[in-house]
Design a protein around this motif. Sequence first.
Motif, PDB file in Angstrom:
ATOM      1  N   VAL B  48       4.839  -0.494  -2.836  1.00  0.00           N
ATOM      2  CA  VAL B  48       5.448   0.837  -2.825  1.00  0.00           C
ATOM      3  C   VAL B  48       4.635   1.800  -1.976  1.00  0.00           C
ATOM      4  O   VAL B  48       5.172   2.530  -1.152  1.00  0.00           O
ATOM      5  N   VAL B  49       3.314   1.777  -2.168  1.00  0.00           N
ATOM      6  CA  VAL B  49       2.444   2.694  -1.416  1.00  0.00           C
ATOM      7  C   VAL B  49       2.581   2.443   0.081  1.00  0.00           C
ATOM      8  O   VAL B  49       2.533   3.378   0.884  1.00  0.00           O
ATOM      9  N   ASN B  50       2.748   1.187   0.448  1.00  0.00           N
ATOM     10  CA  ASN B  50       2.855   0.843   1.857  1.00  0.00           C
ATOM     11  C   ASN B  50       4.275   0.839   2.392  1.00  0.00           C
ATOM     12  O   ASN B  50       4.501   0.499   3.557  1.00  0.00           O
ATOM     13  N   GLY B  51       5.214   1.198   1.518  1.00  0.00           N
ATOM     14  CA  GLY B  51       6.590   1.261   1.972  1.00  0.00           C
ATOM     15  C   GLY B  51       7.138  -0.095   2.365  1.00  0.00           C
ATOM     16  O   GLY B  51       7.968  -0.216   3.261  1.00  0.00           O
ATOM     17  N   ARG B  60       9.953   1.561  -8.181  1.00  0.00           N
ATOM     18  CA  ARG B  60       9.386   2.413  -7.164  1.00  0.00           C
ATOM     19  C   ARG B  60       9.200   3.845  -7.679  1.00  0.00           C
ATOM     20  O   ARG B  60       8.154   4.453  -7.486  1.00  0.00           O
ATOM     21  N   LEU B  64       5.692   5.905  -8.121  1.00  0.00           N
ATOM     22  CA  LEU B  64       5.459   7.178  -7.435  1.00  0.00           C
ATOM     23  C   LEU B  64       5.057   8.260  -8.428  1.00  0.00           C
ATOM     24  O   LEU B  64       4.172   9.075  -8.154  1.00  0.00           O
ATOM     25  N   ASP B  71      -3.139  11.523  -9.319  1.00  0.00           N
ATOM     26  CA  ASP B  71      -3.714  11.996  -8.043  1.00  0.00           C
ATOM     27  C   ASP B  71      -4.248  10.816  -7.236  1.00  0.00           C
ATOM     28  O   ASP B  71      -5.329  10.886  -6.632  1.00  0.00           O
ATOM     29  N   TYR B  72      -3.464   9.726  -7.256  1.00  0.00           N
ATOM     30  CA  TYR B  72      -3.913   8.553  -6.522  1.00  0.00           C
ATOM     31  C   TYR B  72      -3.935   8.850  -5.015  1.00  0.00           C
ATOM     32  O   TYR B  72      -3.039   9.484  -4.473  1.00  0.00           O
ATOM     33  N   ARG B  73      -5.006   8.392  -4.347  1.00  0.00           N
ATOM     34  CA  ARG B  73      -5.091   8.526  -2.903  1.00  0.00           C
ATOM     35  C   ARG B  73      -5.494   7.192  -2.295  1.00  0.00           C
ATOM     36  O   ARG B  73      -6.487   6.584  -2.722  1.00  0.00           O
ATOM     37  N   HIS B  74      -4.714   6.791  -1.331  1.00  0.00           N
ATOM     38  CA  HIS B  74      -4.949   5.500  -0.680  1.00  0.00           C
ATOM     39  C   HIS B  74      -6.358   5.414  -0.121  1.00  0.00           C
ATOM     40  O   HIS B  74      -6.879   6.388   0.421  1.00  0.00           O
TER      41      HIS B  74
END
Lengths: 368, 368
Positions: B48-51, B60, B64, B71-74
């Motif tokens: 999902v994060v990578n689409g 999905r 999200l 506050d997830y950050r890649h």
Amino acid sequence: MVKGSIGNTAAMTTTLTQSGGGKDRPARSTMKDVARLAGVSVKTVSRVVNGEPGASAAVRERILQAAERLDYRHNLGASTLRRKDSRSGIVGALLQDVGNSFSAGLLRALEDALREGGLSVLAASLDEEPDRERDIVSDLVARRADGLVLMPASERHEYLLSEHRAGLPLVFVDRRPHGLDCDSVTIDNRMGAKLATAHLIAGGHRRIAMLSDLHQIETAKERIAGYRAALEEAQIGFDPLLLVHGVRSEEEATRVVADFLDSTDPPTALVAGRNIITVGAVRALRSAGMVRKVALVGFDDFPLADLIEPGLTVIRQDVRRIGAEVGRILLGRLAGDNGPPQHLVLKPSLIRRGSGEILPPNLDPVGR
Amino acid sequence: MVKGSIGNTAAMTTTLTQSGGGKDRPARSTMKDVARLAGVSVKTVSRVVNGEPGASAAVRERILQAAERLDYRHNLGASTLRRKDSRSGIVGALLQDVGNSFSAGLLRALEDALREGGLSVLAASLDEEPDRERDIVSDLVARRADGLVLMPASERHEYLLSEHRAGLPLVFVDRRPHGLDCDSVTIDNRMGAKLATAHLIAGGHRRIAMLSDLHQIETAKERIAGYRAALEEAQIGFDPLLLVHGVRSEEEATRVVADFLDSTDPPTALVAGRNIITVGAVRALRSAGMVRKVALVGFDDFPLADLIEPGLTVIRQDVRRIGAEVGRILLGRLAGDNGPPQHLVLKPSLIRRGSGEILPPNLDPVGR
DNA sequence: TGCCTTTACGTCAACGTTGACGTACTAACA
DNA sequence: TGTTAGTACGTCAACGTTGACGTAAAGGCA
């Protein structure tokens, strides 16, 4: 959609950071390769590479030779991933335009300060574009930048609350944060513009025009406030026709000043709200042969301002000091300073070089 | 000794990049946390994060929401480590001084070009210090920078052979590589200085002095060669007393020119080898009241050169074009261009603004 | 209705490095 | 001479993410 785009809006851009391009580049040697060649474990290689105790001189020598033979290069990314509470060694500097003298001077001063702390500066120009600001902030957070220096293009900064809560040191420069309480180093713009205007008033001027940047830019607002405050204190009525907003280029400034000069009751003095306005104003005055007839005070200094005829009187911000203070605050945060946010407001100074000391026509003894 | 110092000489510096500083900063959420909250696997979160395809709309949405809640950050570092043939998205720009107008303009142009390719610029000032150059190169290699743009402070570049072999794109700017064959974008310094000198000769000058930078700086050597070639072509004897090396500051340039003016047979024209020499020369000429009596051609243009009285005649390098070409070459390399190294040599142009058109005293009709 | 293909998951291991811990050998001290 | 402590190794798992592969269920086609 591109990889890592959630929580990283910068990744929406089509980039070269995805795998690709022609023949794969050769893989670099890793500690595994060095270990194999030196006949030791990976951990022992790590000890030697990191200069830790626990490796005999003979083993150490073998490892160093293997590393050199294989062109081994330490991988900071892997190391940072594994170490607890490690840092990336990167600070993001989001400035207006790294090509202009103010941002360039600031970047240099910042780089000098951060080099003392072993930090590298990832520089970016925002060009007053809020979307670009968010994209770059996103990218820097994804890179786990150790801190951010931000000359914001946006007016609200709530979007940074989560990063601030997550412990990311943020230092605003030249403009203050809104909707977020973090460190900042700014100039007293109001006081500076007031000083510029008061200086012209003290020189006898009463019709003083001000040319300013975009209305929503915070420093522009403050400078306008200072200009008006000085007029008010001198009991000089504010003429809205003498205040021009949204001057964004030298050419525009040149046009505005030329229009003033053509008007029936032109101003006898000008306050330029930023460097490119100053330059544009000077061009217009020269073209009209009026460089010694209309007084001019610019906001912010720049190289060669003393060599122009007449020398430019300016309100000078100490860019080196601003950069040094930002760096000091940021290094302090990274070293563990958890004190309340600091808001350093530096005072600009008036530098008299001639252009701001031109007298109005009614006071000029030789009427030139 | 500090961690990762083998193969990374920059790490010898005591830095903040080691763990430390007060209370540990809060750990950021990872995909594991998001997966737990959303009730799915880490892999599904990654999709999902990578689409990527392979996640239903319902899943999905849950992911999200969990990502936002936490506050997830890649983490780009972890991602880059795992992906095969991935890139860091960083280009190192090692320039002379990011605060001076030439480097600042170049950095800006480079940033613009690289932003098109989704790359970020890590900027550094070398201040003509070879050791600093090596340290910063080392640091950038450890960070697995995708490419380097180098305005070298060092004279020999064999130390970069292994990086070049390892596939790291290198583009030299303003100076050529030595002991290494890689891309470069430079100016025809010799032709530029020759043009400057020939221009003065064409204006009737015979006693032309040149003030130059440090002798070992390549661009300085080439400019001196051009100056001498023009004299030779005009059959004007070379006077070693008219060639001054090692002028490193405005103050020094001012002193040298002042000394010239005090001499018994002063030069009637000056060629300034770089901006700060030009500025220093102008100051000296002004102080002596000679700005319209001694001709001056400077090397490289800068803002406001037209506003000085007289306007400065200069040999102008197109900084924007240099930066754009460097960026284009680098992006080409990253996109897979394996062609032979390119050596782009741009031609500077003569910009007449007045200072270089001043006639020598014996030819000046009004003798002023 | 049955079979085959596709989709939506999940598991496992890998990237390159380092921290935690264990073991064997050596040195020092009683 | 024996015991204890320290040193020089090595093993194992972890960091946060993603590629490769597997499985089950659903959908489509004959």
